[in-house]
Design a protein around this motif. Structure first.
Motif, PDB file in Angstrom:
ATOM      1  N   SER A 265       4.722  10.733   1.882  1.00 56.34           N
ATOM      2  CA  SER A 265       5.719   9.582   2.465  1.00 56.34           C
ATOM      3  C   SER A 265       6.637   8.606   2.277  1.00 56.34           C
ATOM      4  O   SER A 265       5.543   7.854   1.724  1.00 56.34           O
ATOM      5  N   PHE A 266       7.901   8.987   2.121  1.00 56.91           N
ATOM      6  CA  PHE A 266       9.019   7.841   1.659  1.00 56.91           C
ATOM      7  C   PHE A 266       8.121   5.946   2.107  1.00 56.91           C
ATOM      8  O   PHE A 266       7.408   5.131   2.414  1.00 56.91           O
ATOM      9  N   GLY A 267       7.956   6.589   3.768  1.00 57.79           N
ATOM     10  CA  GLY A 267       8.060   5.819   4.770  1.00 57.79           C
ATOM     11  C   GLY A 267       6.892   5.128   4.518  1.00 57.79           C
ATOM     12  O   GLY A 267       6.549   3.770   4.642  1.00 57.79           O
ATOM     13  N   TRP A 268       5.740   5.884   4.988  1.00 57.11           N
ATOM     14  CA  TRP A 268       4.787   5.831   5.168  1.00 57.11           C
ATOM     15  C   TRP A 268       3.689   4.931   3.711  1.00 57.11           C
ATOM     16  O   TRP A 268       2.870   4.156   3.249  1.00 57.11           O
ATOM     17  N   ALA A 269       4.572   4.993   2.648  1.00 55.92           N
ATOM     18  CA  ALA A 269       4.092   4.634   1.266  1.00 55.92           C
ATOM     19  C   ALA A 269       4.320   3.424   1.317  1.00 55.92           C
ATOM     20  O   ALA A 269       3.939   2.167   0.468  1.00 55.92           O
ATOM     21  N   LEU A 270       5.950   3.038   1.596  1.00 51.92           N
ATOM     22  CA  LEU A 270       6.235   1.308   2.313  1.00 51.92           C
ATOM     23  C   LEU A 270       5.312   0.611   2.705  1.00 51.92           C
ATOM     24  O   LEU A 270       4.988  -0.099   2.484  1.00 51.92           O
ATOM     25  N   GLU A 271       4.914   0.960   3.923  1.00 56.00           N
ATOM     26  CA  GLU A 271       4.131   0.650   3.946  1.00 56.00           C
ATOM     27  C   GLU A 271       2.861   0.017   3.598  1.00 56.00           C
ATOM     28  O   GLU A 271       2.088  -0.709   3.911  1.00 56.00           O
ATOM     29  N   SER A 272       1.866   1.330   3.161  1.00 50.88           N
ATOM     30  CA  SER A 272       0.787   1.244   2.027  1.00 50.88           C
ATOM     31  C   SER A 272       0.941   0.403   0.883  1.00 50.88           C
ATOM     32  O   SER A 272       0.324  -0.746   1.048  1.00 50.88           O
ATOM     33  N   THR A 273       2.204   0.222   0.198  1.00 52.52           N
ATOM     34  CA  THR A 273       3.003  -1.281  -0.095  1.00 52.52           C
ATOM     35  C   THR A 273       2.606  -2.126   0.339  1.00 52.52           C
ATOM     36  O   THR A 273       1.679  -3.248  -0.201  1.00 52.52           O
ATOM     37  N   LEU A 274       2.834  -2.838   2.101  1.00 52.74           N
ATOM     38  CA  LEU A 274       2.719  -3.646   2.547  1.00 52.74           C
ATOM     39  C   LEU A 274       1.800  -4.293   2.178  1.00 52.74           C
ATOM     40  O   LEU A 274       1.248  -5.594   2.635  1.00 52.74           O
ATOM     41  N   ASP A 275       0.418  -3.230   2.902  1.00 55.82           N
ATOM     42  CA  ASP A 275      -0.395  -3.299   3.839  1.00 55.82           C
ATOM     43  C   ASP A 275      -1.321  -3.985   2.601  1.00 55.82           C
ATOM     44  O   ASP A 275      -2.343  -5.121   2.356  1.00 55.82           O
ATOM     45  N   VAL A 276      -1.387  -3.514   0.597  1.00 52.75           N
ATOM     46  CA  VAL A 276      -2.192  -4.103   0.035  1.00 52.75           C
ATOM     47  C   VAL A 276      -1.737  -5.674  -0.467  1.00 52.75           C
ATOM     48  O   VAL A 276      -2.793  -6.324  -1.013  1.00 52.75           O
ATOM     49  N   SER A 277      -0.601  -5.398  -0.245  1.00 53.29           N
ATOM     50  CA  SER A 277       0.337  -6.939  -0.390  1.00 53.29           C
ATOM     51  C   SER A 277       0.069  -7.477   0.332  1.00 53.29           C
ATOM     52  O   SER A 277      -0.264  -9.225  -0.463  1.00 53.29           O
ATOM     53  N   MET A 278      -0.176  -7.743   1.172  1.00 50.46           N
ATOM     54  CA  MET A 278      -0.935  -8.505   2.005  1.00 50.46           C
ATOM     55  C   MET A 278      -1.501  -9.336   2.689  1.00 50.46           C
ATOM     56  O   MET A 278      -1.989 -10.178   2.398  1.00 50.46           O
ATOM     57  N   VAL A 279      -3.138  -8.169   1.891  1.00 41.76           N
ATOM     58  CA  VAL A 279      -3.885  -8.539   2.266  1.00 41.76           C
ATOM     59  C   VAL A 279      -4.269  -8.906   0.687  1.00 41.76           C
ATOM     60  O   VAL A 279      -5.521 -10.400   0.751  1.00 41.76           O
ATOM     61  N   SER A 280      -3.664  -8.720  -0.341  1.00 39.90           N
ATOM     62  CA  SER A 280      -3.999  -9.708  -1.551  1.00 39.90           C
ATOM     63  C   SER A 280      -3.455 -11.215  -1.341  1.00 39.90           C
ATOM     64  O   SER A 280      -4.030 -12.459  -2.501  1.00 39.90           O
ATOM     65  N   ALA A 281      -2.623 -11.298  -0.490  1.00 38.25           N
ATOM     66  CA  ALA A 281      -1.918 -12.057  -0.521  1.00 38.25           C
ATOM     67  C   ALA A 281      -2.866 -13.228   0.244  1.00 38.25           C
ATOM     68  O   ALA A 281      -2.800 -14.553  -0.399  1.00 38.25           O
ATOM     69  N   ALA A 282      -3.331 -13.210   1.332  1.00 39.66           N
ATOM     70  CA  ALA A 282      -4.583 -13.377   1.875  1.00 39.66           C
ATOM     71  C   ALA A 282      -5.592 -13.752   1.129  1.00 39.66           C
ATOM     72  O   ALA A 282      -6.757 -14.462   1.647  1.00 39.66           O
ATOM     73  N   CYS A 283      -5.760 -12.717   0.156  1.00 38.66           N
ATOM     74  CA  CYS A 283      -7.285 -13.220   0.486  1.00 38.66           C
ATOM     75  C   CYS A 283      -7.838 -12.472  -1.823  1.00 38.66           C
ATOM     76  O   CYS A 283      -7.294 -11.179  -1.311  1.00 38.66           O
ATOM     77  N   PRO A 284      -7.253 -13.274  -2.799  1.00 36.59           N
ATOM     78  CA  PRO A 284      -6.983 -12.133  -4.345  1.00 36.59           C
ATOM     79  C   PRO A 284      -8.079 -11.947  -4.227  1.00 36.59           C
ATOM     80  O   PRO A 284      -7.796 -10.930  -5.239  1.00 36.59           O
ATOM     81  N   SER A 285      -9.454 -12.346  -3.951  1.00 31.39           N
ATOM     82  CA  SER A 285     -10.496 -12.044  -4.059  1.00 31.39           C
ATOM     83  C   SER A 285     -11.489 -10.889  -3.534  1.00 31.39           C
ATOM     84  O   SER A 285     -11.704  -9.819  -4.266  1.00 31.39           O
ATOM     85  N   CYS A 286     -10.776  -9.815  -2.557  1.00 27.81           N
ATOM     86  CA  CYS A 286     -10.915  -9.527  -1.495  1.00 27.81           C
ATOM     87  C   CYS A 286     -10.795  -8.476  -2.668  1.00 27.81           C
ATOM     88  O   CYS A 286      -9.618  -7.477  -2.924  1.00 27.81           O
ATOM     89  N   ARG A 287     -11.613  -6.561  -1.814  1.00 22.35           N
ATOM     90  CA  ARG A 287     -11.801  -5.537  -2.649  1.00 22.35           C
ATOM     91  C   ARG A 287     -10.688  -4.901  -1.809  1.00 22.35           C
ATOM     92  O   ARG A 287     -11.005  -4.518  -0.816  1.00 22.35           O
ATOM     93  N   LEU A 288      -9.582  -3.632  -2.166  1.00 23.93           N
ATOM     94  CA  LEU A 288      -9.085  -3.051  -0.908  1.00 23.93           C
ATOM     95  C   LEU A 288      -9.511  -1.181  -1.396  1.00 23.93           C
ATOM     96  O   LEU A 288      -9.285  -0.844  -2.909  1.00 23.93           O
ATOM     97  N   LEU A 289      -9.822  -0.860   0.045  1.00 28.58           N
ATOM     98  CA  LEU A 289     -10.175   0.781   0.618  1.00 28.58           C
ATOM     99  C   LEU A 289      -8.705   1.062   0.962  1.00 28.58           C
ATOM    100  O   LEU A 289      -8.950   0.929   2.244  1.00 28.58           O
ATOM    101  N   VAL A 290      -8.054   1.822   0.157  1.00 34.30           N
ATOM    102  CA  VAL A 290      -7.434   1.983   1.516  1.00 34.30           C
ATOM    103  C   VAL A 290      -7.414   3.790   1.252  1.00 34.30           C
ATOM    104  O   VAL A 290      -7.832   5.096   0.808  1.00 34.30           O
ATOM    105  N   VAL A 291      -7.792   4.209   2.766  1.00 38.06           N
ATOM    106  CA  VAL A 291      -8.079   5.366   3.316  1.00 38.06           C
ATOM    107  C   VAL A 291      -6.997   6.486   3.997  1.00 38.06           C
ATOM    108  O   VAL A 291      -6.664   5.958   4.776  1.00 38.06           O
ATOM    109  N   GLU A 292      -6.232   6.996   3.183  1.00 35.79           N
ATOM    110  CA  GLU A 292      -5.002   8.453   3.500  1.00 35.79           C
ATOM    111  C   GLU A 292      -5.511   9.340   4.620  1.00 35.79           C
ATOM    112  O   GLU A 292      -6.199   9.991   4.067  1.00 35.79           O
ATOM    113  N   GLY A 293      -5.027   9.417   5.453  1.00 32.05           N
ATOM    114  CA  GLY A 293      -4.759  10.156   6.561  1.00 32.05           C
ATOM    115  C   GLY A 293      -3.454  11.440   6.195  1.00 32.05           C
ATOM    116  O   GLY A 293      -2.970  11.507   5.663  1.00 32.05           O
ATOM    117  N   ASN A 294      -4.014  12.216   6.738  1.00 27.05           N
ATOM    118  CA  ASN A 294      -3.752  13.625   6.309  1.00 27.05           C
ATOM    119  C   ASN A 294      -2.337  13.729   7.418  1.00 27.05           C
ATOM    120  O   ASN A 294      -1.236  13.855   6.700  1.00 27.05           O
TER     121      ASN A 294
END
Length: 376
Positions: free
Chosen positions: A128-157
């Motif tokens: 989904s174009f819009g939800w993928a944009l959202e996912s991209t924002l999410d991982v970017s913001m967690v990265s900005a706040a915590c560069p060492s954190c590991r990212l687990l993206v769980v995608e709902g149907n």
């Protein structure tokens, strides 16, 4: 560019970086609103994406504005609950992290993992174009706040409440100690039936407060087990010791619940039940890299502030609960200007703290914005 994408971009009426006094048209979510489902809380302006560099506040700006430490922090697992697949998510994340000098976070080095709502690497949901944009924002913001954190993206149907609830449980089952939720829906019977999925002992659950200004409280942010994150607008202020000024974002969500009992740790007096939000961070004019739109875009939404706060909690190493924020309110930077009445002036709430920022607790910005990691 696909004709459908052009139509979506043309329909969005957000003017990025407008001065606070300028009346900007109301933003529209990147994800269409559908009855009986949540929607992501991200908007973006009708401008062409930039291929040669960011437009908007980047990781370095956010680190400066919120006084983040130089050390990267622990390798805490942050779960991101989201709908649909983002096929280019890892590549967009790589572009963002490279731009701001953050260490690589990839599948190969074990930092990045993307699974379906059952926790499997395949099959993934439809894109989904819009939800993928959202996912991209999410991982970017967690990265900005915590560069060492590991990212687990769980995608709902789908953005259905049952599917999103399962992504929440799966994230915790796979090791997340902080889970970020950048979506919302009007609180009520159908969403609240899944409230138990947002309560996990020892896990901090964070959610966006909404992008429609002062209105009905947004689920799951309204849950008493959830840290509700509002939005602010940042501006450089060389004359201040901090170097930054901050005000309530015009469209950041706040509300007074019609269903959730007042938690004992929340003491405001003009809402007899749960008040949203608890804390806030920048939600206006955030830079991300999104290849499907052509490169770098400035985006808006409490979908930026929630994952950023989730990353800070993870970086602190503490299992922060909503009550902890109120107990440590003095350790946050109080936001005392602005309102989240899209019409301006706080008329929608009669000038009350429920939609106007002021000294101490207010609904648009909660107890304030982060001052390093001291409040977590």
């Amino acid at each position: 560019m696909h004709r459908s994408l052009i139509g979506v971009l043309s329909a969005v009426l957000v003017v990025a970086f407008a001065p606070a006094a300028t009346a900007a048209p109301a933003p529209r979510a990147a994800c269409p609103e559908r009855p009986g489902m949540a929607r992501c809380l991200t908007s973006y302006p009708p401008v062409r994406a930039l291929a040669d560099g960011p437009a908007g506040w980047g990781a370095d700006d956010l680190a400066s504005a919120y006084g983040l430490p130089a050390s990267p922090g622990p390798e805490t697992v942050v779960g991101i609950s989201i709908a649909y697949d983002a096929p280019n998510l890892e590549a967009d994340l790589a572009a963002y992290r490279a731009q701001y000098g953050l260490p690589p976070c990839t599948t190969a080095n074990g930092c990045f993992r993307k699974v379906n709502q059952q926790g499997l690497s395949a099959p993934l949901p439809e894109a989904s174009f819009g939800w993928a944009l959202e996912s991209t924002l999410d991982v970017s913001m967690v990265s900005a706040a915590c560069p060492s954190c590991r990212l687990l993206v769980v995608e709902g149907n789908s953005p259905g409440f049952a599917d999103l609830a399962e992504t929440e449980d799966t994230a915790v089952r796979l090791g997340a100690t902080v889970v970020s939720n950048s979506y919302g829906a009007r609180e009520g019977g159908a969403p609240l039936a899944f409230a138990s999925h947002y309560q996990h002992p020892g896990v901090a659950v964070v959610a966006s407060s909404g992008d429609a200004g002062f209105t009905a409280a947004s689920y799951p942010a309204v849950l008493a087990t959830t840290i509700a994150v509002g939005g602010t607008s940042l501006a450089r202020d060389p004359s201040s010791a901090r170097g930054w000024a901050e005000s309530a974002w015009q469209y950041g969500g706040s509300g007074c619940s019609a269903y959730i009992a007042k938690p004992s740790w929340q003491q405001d007096t003009h809402c007899g039940k749960r008040t949203v939000a608890d804390v806030a961070a920048a939600a206006d004019g955030i830079a991300i890299h999104y290849a499907d739109a052509g490169g770098w875009l400035p985006v808006n939404g409490t979908s930026a502030s929630a994952p950023f706060v989730a990353g800070l909690i993870a970086r602190s190493g503490h299992a922060t609960a909503p009550a902890d924020l109120y107990a440590k309110a003095a350790r946050f930077t109080d936001v005392t200007t602005g309102d989240n009445d899209p019409a301006g002036g706080g008329k929608k709430c009669g000038g009350d703290y429920l939609c106007v920022a002021g000294p101490g607790y207010d609904a648009p910005t909660g107890v304030g914005v982060p001052n390093g990691l001291t409040g977590f």
